[in-house]
Design a protein around this motif. Structure first.
Motif, PDB file in Angstrom:
ATOM      1  N   ILE A 185      64.075  31.606  78.708  1.00  0.00           N
ATOM      2  CA  ILE A 185      62.708  31.253  79.057  1.00  0.00           C
ATOM      3  C   ILE A 185      61.895  31.293  77.772  1.00  0.00           C
ATOM      4  O   ILE A 185      61.976  32.252  77.001  1.00  0.00           O
ATOM      5  N   LEU A 186      61.117  30.208  77.541  1.00  0.00           N
ATOM      6  CA  LEU A 186      60.353  30.079  76.310  1.00  0.00           C
ATOM      7  C   LEU A 186      58.914  29.730  76.659  1.00  0.00           C
ATOM      8  O   LEU A 186      58.599  29.302  77.774  1.00  0.00           O
ATOM      9  N   ASP A 187      58.021  29.933  75.663  1.00  0.00           N
ATOM     10  CA  ASP A 187      56.668  29.440  75.883  1.00  0.00           C
ATOM     11  C   ASP A 187      56.590  27.979  75.421  1.00  0.00           C
ATOM     12  O   ASP A 187      57.570  27.422  74.941  1.00  0.00           O
ATOM     13  N   HIS A 188      55.422  27.341  75.545  1.00  0.00           N
ATOM     14  CA  HIS A 188      55.289  25.916  75.211  1.00  0.00           C
ATOM     15  C   HIS A 188      55.431  25.649  73.719  1.00  0.00           C
ATOM     16  O   HIS A 188      55.593  24.493  73.320  1.00  0.00           O
ATOM     17  N   GLY A 189      55.353  26.660  72.893  1.00  0.00           N
ATOM     18  CA  GLY A 189      55.526  26.463  71.454  1.00  0.00           C
ATOM     19  C   GLY A 189      56.955  26.604  71.004  1.00  0.00           C
ATOM     20  O   GLY A 189      57.273  26.356  69.849  1.00  0.00           O
ATOM     21  N   GLY A 190      57.857  27.039  71.898  1.00  0.00           N
ATOM     22  CA  GLY A 190      59.262  27.179  71.559  1.00  0.00           C
ATOM     23  C   GLY A 190      59.674  28.597  71.224  1.00  0.00           C
ATOM     24  O   GLY A 190      60.819  28.841  70.829  1.00  0.00           O
ATOM     25  N   ARG A 191      58.773  29.588  71.412  1.00  0.00           N
ATOM     26  CA  ARG A 191      59.124  30.998  71.156  1.00  0.00           C
ATOM     27  C   ARG A 191      59.926  31.528  72.334  1.00  0.00           C
ATOM     28  O   ARG A 191      59.568  31.335  73.495  1.00  0.00           O
ATOM     29  N   ILE A 192      61.060  32.209  72.030  1.00  0.00           N
ATOM     30  CA  ILE A 192      61.960  32.712  73.067  1.00  0.00           C
ATOM     31  C   ILE A 192      61.375  33.994  73.656  1.00  0.00           C
ATOM     32  O   ILE A 192      61.147  34.987  72.955  1.00  0.00           O
ATOM     33  N   LEU A 193      61.188  33.977  74.976  1.00  0.00           N
ATOM     34  CA  LEU A 193      60.656  35.148  75.674  1.00  0.00           C
ATOM     35  C   LEU A 193      61.778  35.965  76.314  1.00  0.00           C
ATOM     36  O   LEU A 193      61.728  37.194  76.341  1.00  0.00           O
ATOM     37  N   SER A 194      62.780  35.252  76.820  1.00  0.00           N
ATOM     38  CA  SER A 194      63.902  35.944  77.472  1.00  0.00           C
ATOM     39  C   SER A 194      65.110  35.040  77.381  1.00  0.00           C
ATOM     40  O   SER A 194      64.981  33.809  77.477  1.00  0.00           O
ATOM     41  N   ARG A 195      66.294  35.615  77.210  1.00  0.00           N
ATOM     42  CA  ARG A 195      67.509  34.809  77.071  1.00  0.00           C
ATOM     43  C   ARG A 195      68.721  35.644  77.459  1.00  0.00           C
ATOM     44  O   ARG A 195      68.692  36.878  77.416  1.00  0.00           O
ATOM     45  N   ASN A 196      69.824  34.980  77.753  1.00  0.00           N
ATOM     46  CA  ASN A 196      71.068  35.705  77.998  1.00  0.00           C
ATOM     47  C   ASN A 196      71.966  35.606  76.775  1.00  0.00           C
ATOM     48  O   ASN A 196      71.661  34.913  75.788  1.00  0.00           O
ATOM     49  N   VAL A 197      73.082  36.320  76.870  1.00  0.00           N
ATOM     50  CA  VAL A 197      73.986  36.394  75.710  1.00  0.00           C
ATOM     51  C   VAL A 197      74.563  35.015  75.382  1.00  0.00           C
ATOM     52  O   VAL A 197      74.695  34.640  74.220  1.00  0.00           O
ATOM     53  N   ALA A 198      74.920  34.254  76.408  1.00  0.00           N
ATOM     54  CA  ALA A 198      75.529  32.931  76.176  1.00  0.00           C
ATOM     55  C   ALA A 198      74.591  32.022  75.400  1.00  0.00           C
ATOM     56  O   ALA A 198      75.008  31.246  74.538  1.00  0.00           O
TER      57      ALA A 198
ATOM     58  N   LYS B  35      63.949  34.466  67.086  1.00  0.00           N
ATOM     59  CA  LYS B  35      63.169  34.451  68.318  1.00  0.00           C
ATOM     60  C   LYS B  35      62.364  33.157  68.517  1.00  0.00           C
ATOM     61  O   LYS B  35      61.526  33.097  69.412  1.00  0.00           O
ATOM     62  N   HIS B  36      62.617  32.148  67.674  1.00  0.00           N
ATOM     63  CA  HIS B  36      61.841  30.897  67.808  1.00  0.00           C
ATOM     64  C   HIS B  36      62.799  29.714  67.744  1.00  0.00           C
ATOM     65  O   HIS B  36      63.428  29.452  66.717  1.00  0.00           O
ATOM     66  N   LEU B  37      62.911  29.001  68.849  1.00  0.00           N
ATOM     67  CA  LEU B  37      63.863  27.892  68.943  1.00  0.00           C
ATOM     68  C   LEU B  37      63.423  26.691  68.095  1.00  0.00           C
ATOM     69  O   LEU B  37      64.243  26.062  67.428  1.00  0.00           O
ATOM     70  N   VAL B  38      62.116  26.349  68.088  1.00  0.00           N
ATOM     71  CA  VAL B  38      61.635  25.175  67.368  1.00  0.00           C
ATOM     72  C   VAL B  38      61.728  25.372  65.865  1.00  0.00           C
ATOM     73  O   VAL B  38      61.991  24.421  65.116  1.00  0.00           O
ATOM     74  N   GLU B  39      61.529  26.621  65.392  1.00  0.00           N
ATOM     75  CA  GLU B  39      61.658  26.870  63.957  1.00  0.00           C
ATOM     76  C   GLU B  39      63.089  26.654  63.492  1.00  0.00           C
ATOM     77  O   GLU B  39      63.324  26.198  62.367  1.00  0.00           O
ATOM     78  N   GLU B  40      64.054  26.945  64.364  1.00  0.00           N
ATOM     79  CA  GLU B  40      65.464  26.751  64.015  1.00  0.00           C
ATOM     80  C   GLU B  40      65.865  25.279  64.146  1.00  0.00           C
ATOM     81  O   GLU B  40      66.650  24.768  63.360  1.00  0.00           O
TER      82      GLU B  40
ATOM     83  N   LEU C 276      63.111  19.691  68.005  1.00  0.00           N
ATOM     84  CA  LEU C 276      62.791  19.969  69.410  1.00  0.00           C
ATOM     85  C   LEU C 276      61.290  19.982  69.674  1.00  0.00           C
ATOM     86  O   LEU C 276      60.863  20.074  70.832  1.00  0.00           O
ATOM     87  N   LYS C 277      60.490  19.918  68.624  1.00  0.00           N
ATOM     88  CA  LYS C 277      59.043  19.937  68.807  1.00  0.00           C
ATOM     89  C   LYS C 277      58.594  18.782  69.713  1.00  0.00           C
ATOM     90  O   LYS C 277      57.680  18.929  70.532  1.00  0.00           O
ATOM     91  N   ARG C 278      59.267  17.616  69.553  1.00  0.00           N
ATOM     92  CA  ARG C 278      58.916  16.465  70.389  1.00  0.00           C
ATOM     93  C   ARG C 278      59.208  16.750  71.859  1.00  0.00           C
ATOM     94  O   ARG C 278      58.443  16.365  72.754  1.00  0.00           O
TER      95      ARG C 278
ATOM     96  N   TRP D  68      70.381  16.473  72.775  1.00  0.00           N
ATOM     97  CA  TRP D  68      71.740  16.810  72.320  1.00  0.00           C
ATOM     98  C   TRP D  68      71.649  17.428  70.943  1.00  0.00           C
ATOM     99  O   TRP D  68      71.125  16.834  70.019  1.00  0.00           O
ATOM    100  N   ILE D  69      72.153  18.648  70.810  1.00  0.00           N
ATOM    101  CA  ILE D  69      72.178  19.327  69.508  1.00  0.00           C
ATOM    102  C   ILE D  69      73.577  19.149  68.944  1.00  0.00           C
ATOM    103  O   ILE D  69      74.527  19.844  69.342  1.00  0.00           O
ATOM    104  N   LYS D  70      73.666  18.188  68.035  1.00  0.00           N
ATOM    105  CA  LYS D  70      74.978  17.754  67.551  1.00  0.00           C
ATOM    106  C   LYS D  70      75.736  18.864  66.835  1.00  0.00           C
ATOM    107  O   LYS D  70      76.930  19.070  67.073  1.00  0.00           O
ATOM    108  N   GLU D  71      75.013  19.572  65.929  1.00  0.00           N
ATOM    109  CA  GLU D  71      75.726  20.571  65.122  1.00  0.00           C
ATOM    110  C   GLU D  71      76.246  21.751  65.953  1.00  0.00           C
ATOM    111  O   GLU D  71      77.206  22.426  65.559  1.00  0.00           O
ATOM    112  N   LYS D  72      75.653  22.005  67.104  1.00  0.00           N
ATOM    113  CA  LYS D  72      76.115  23.075  67.990  1.00  0.00           C
ATOM    114  C   LYS D  72      76.961  22.541  69.137  1.00  0.00           C
ATOM    115  O   LYS D  72      77.526  23.324  69.911  1.00  0.00           O
ATOM    116  N   ASN D  73      77.026  21.178  69.269  1.00  0.00           N
ATOM    117  CA  ASN D  73      77.829  20.544  70.304  1.00  0.00           C
ATOM    118  C   ASN D  73      77.424  20.997  71.705  1.00  0.00           C
ATOM    119  O   ASN D  73      78.268  21.307  72.559  1.00  0.00           O
TER     120      ASN D  73
END
Length: 617
Positions: free
Chosen positions: A67-80, A91-96, A100-102, A117-122
């Protein structure tokens, strides 16, 4: 454009479904997750109903979830989620993943799901708006990593389709195409190039261009020059196997690192270009010819308003007038007295570039020899006994910039001929009694009713002047040799004089037949005089044979020549026109209406109407 059918469900819901179905369309790639057995709308409704319980179920969800906020900051996640994206401490998906900002912007603005599709992570990243009781501005994210094989398969199929389309395009190009890699190894040769080089494409694909050049396939290979210079090269290349000269162009293509990746070369057969150029030249010549013909027709139409030309001989003369009007050459007009030599000279002047300048005419036979020179060249005051005190400007000087028409040129004395010749050669002259040379720009048109060559043989006319005048000659046939013009001329001048005298005169068929039979020794001048006499002397509206001049009636009555005899100099079309017009005149006099005339002559009424219009009947 992107469209996906995906399911954001808790783990219990995923276990109850047979599979997840989705469709991806991005950059031309279509992905289908198969085996949905329920409607998409139902699935999405069920998915939304479970979103609020997902937070409690993260540990048991086998796919990556967050679960993330609208800016892409991770609020909660599982191990997978952390393991699949390598975000254990971040802790920030868009910075990585900045691209994904679009996707987050699409969710924030439009409130709809997004996929990437995130190619490098398949992995396939699915984002969806999430409304939690305590905060509605959340984004729910699921990761799928079991679709890579499907996507790879679809990519492979798509690549095969693209390659097939590329093959079709290259083979359909009308120019020869060579494709080689950055080292000069041949990758592709299209059929046109194979034909130009007399080769089989499989025999050269995979070989290096340097080897092919050394083996004599071509000289000064443009592709090798492009590999060397890294620039587009165009040059003439001789294909030795077919002895064909081509324009070869080679263009380089680079990868994202700036390294030369490929060279695409084209070959264009010069002989084809020469054929095209020849065709275009022929079309241009045809176009010019058509334009010239159209201009001639326009000029002929314009000239025909001033000169009545119904016979072929007069139409030819008008075509000559149209041509000589636009040049500066001297013109010699030949023909009997009264045929219209002055009218033709005036027509040449009016249709020339000198039309806005003066036109002077002088009849050399009507001026005494002693005065002719002074009329032409002028004189200074006191030049001779009886000369004006102010002197006189000659016609040549007065016609400066325009045209001087010398009628009856054969009547000039040899002395005057000599002075005229000098003026024609030099464009200069002296006034009588003056030592000052005058220079003028005058076009000379001469005319005569005599045979100048005969006069030259007798020593009465200078040979050099004859050649100087006879640059372009126009011979006007006598009226008796252009019978097709007679009826139109008669009607024209009868109407003209009737209008000027404010009377109405109509030529009866019998009178018209007599007038068309008359020989007209005085040519058009005599015809004009006869028409004027008829209009003046006839007291009734319809002109009858008895109203015609005596010499006309006498000539016709005493004429002992069959009207079917061919007149000297008359062409067959002119002879046929004369006979046909006379037949129409006689038939009209006898039957009156065109319908009866058609029955009598065995033709249709439209034929009679057309021919009567043709001859001005």
């Amino acid at each position: 454009m992107a469209m996906i059918c995906c399911c954001f469900l808790c783990i219990e819901t995923i276990k109850r479904l047979y599979a997840v179905v989705y469709t991806v369309m991005r950059n031309g790639i279509f992905v289908l997750l198969k085996n949905f057995k329920c409607d998409q709308r139902i699935i999405m409704d069920r998915a939304n109903s479970f979103k609020t319980s997902i937070l409690d179920m993260f540990p048991s969800i086998t796919v990556g979830a967050a679960i993330l906020d609208h800016g892409g900051r991770i609020l909660s996640r599982n191990v997978a989620f952390s393991e699949k994206l390598g975000l254990q401490r971040k802790k920030h998906l868009v910075e990585e993943f900045p691209f994904l900002k679009r996707n987050f912007k699409e969710i924030t603005i439009h409130g709809r799901q997004s996929i990437q599709w995130i190619k490098e992570k398949n992995v396939l990243l699915c984002l969806s708006p999430l409304e939690l009781p305590e905060d509605k501005n959340r984004v729910f994210c699921l990761l799928f990593d079991q679709v890579s094989e499907d996507i790879s398969h679809m990519k492979t199929m798509e690549m095969k389709e693209l390659i097939m389309q590329l093959d079709v395009i290259i083979d359909a190009i009308s120019e020869g195409v060579w494709v080689c890699d950055g080292k000069g190894n041949v990758l592709r040769v299209n059929p046109v190039s194979a034909a130009l080089n007399d080769i089989n494409a499989p025999d050269v694909v995979g070989r290096n261009m340097k080897d092919l050049e050394s083996e004599g396939y071509f000289n000064e290979c443009a592709s090798l020059e492009t590999i060397r210079t890294k620039k587009t090269v165009t040059r003439l290349v001789l294909l030795r196997r077919t002895n064909t000269m081509v324009i070869a162009t080679a263009k380089p293509f680079f990868d994202e690192k700036g390294s030369l990746k490929m060279v695409v070369g084209t070959e264009r057969d010069i002989s084809k270009l020469e054929e095209l150029h020849h065709f275009l030249r022929q079309q241009a010549l045809l176009q010019d010819s058509l334009k010239e013909h159209i201009n001639e027709l326009k000029t002929l139409n314009r000239l025909s308003h001033n000169i009545i030309a119904k016979s072929e001989s007069m139409i030819r003369i008008l075509n000559q007038v149209a041509r000589v009007s636009h040049v500066e050459s001297t013109v010699l007009i030949l023909g009997e007295s009264g045929v219209g030599k002055t009218a033709i000279a005036d027509l040449i002047h009016k249709n020339s570039g000198r039309s806005g300048k003066p036109f002077f005419s002088i009849n050399c036979s009507s001026i005494p020899e002693t005065l002719l020179e002074s009329e032409l060249f002028g004189y200074e005051k006191g030049a001779f006994t009886g000369a004006r005190g102010t002197g006189k400007t000659g016609l040549i000087e007065m016609a400066d910039g325009g045209t001087l028409f010398l009628d009856e040129i054969a009547e000039l004395s040899l002395a005057s001929q000599s002075k005229l010749l000098k003026f024609l050669d030099e464009g200069t002259f002296f006034r009588i009694g003056s030592t000052k040379k005058q220079e003028v720009d005058v076009r000379i048109i001469a005319a005569t009713n005599k045979d100048l060559q005969d006069l030259v043989g007798k020593g009465a006319f200078r040979l050099d002047l004859y050649y100087r005048l006879n640059v372009i000659s126009i011979h006007i046939p006598p009226l008796r040799e252009r019978h097709a013009c007679i009826i139109s001329l008669i009607k024209h001048y009868i109407n003209r004089f009737s209008s000027s005298m404010k009377v109405r005169r109509i030529i009866s068929p019998d009178a018209l037949e007599i007038l068309t039979t008359y020989n007209y020794p005085g040519n058009v001048r005599e015809l004009i005089n006869i028409c004027e006499r008829i209009v003046v002397m006839t007291k009734r509206e319809y002109v009858m044979p008895s109203d015609l001049p005596r010499q006309v009636l006498k000539s016709v009555q005493t004429e002992n020549v069959d009207f079917c005899d061919l007149i000297q100099g008359e062409t067959l079309p002119e002879f046929m026109a004369r006979i046909e017009s006379r037949v129409l005149v006689k038939t009209k006099a006898r039957y009156g209406s065109q319908e009866k005339m058609a029955d009598a002559l065995g033709v249709t009424q439209p034929t009679i109407n057309r021919k009567m219009k043709k001859y001005g009947l």
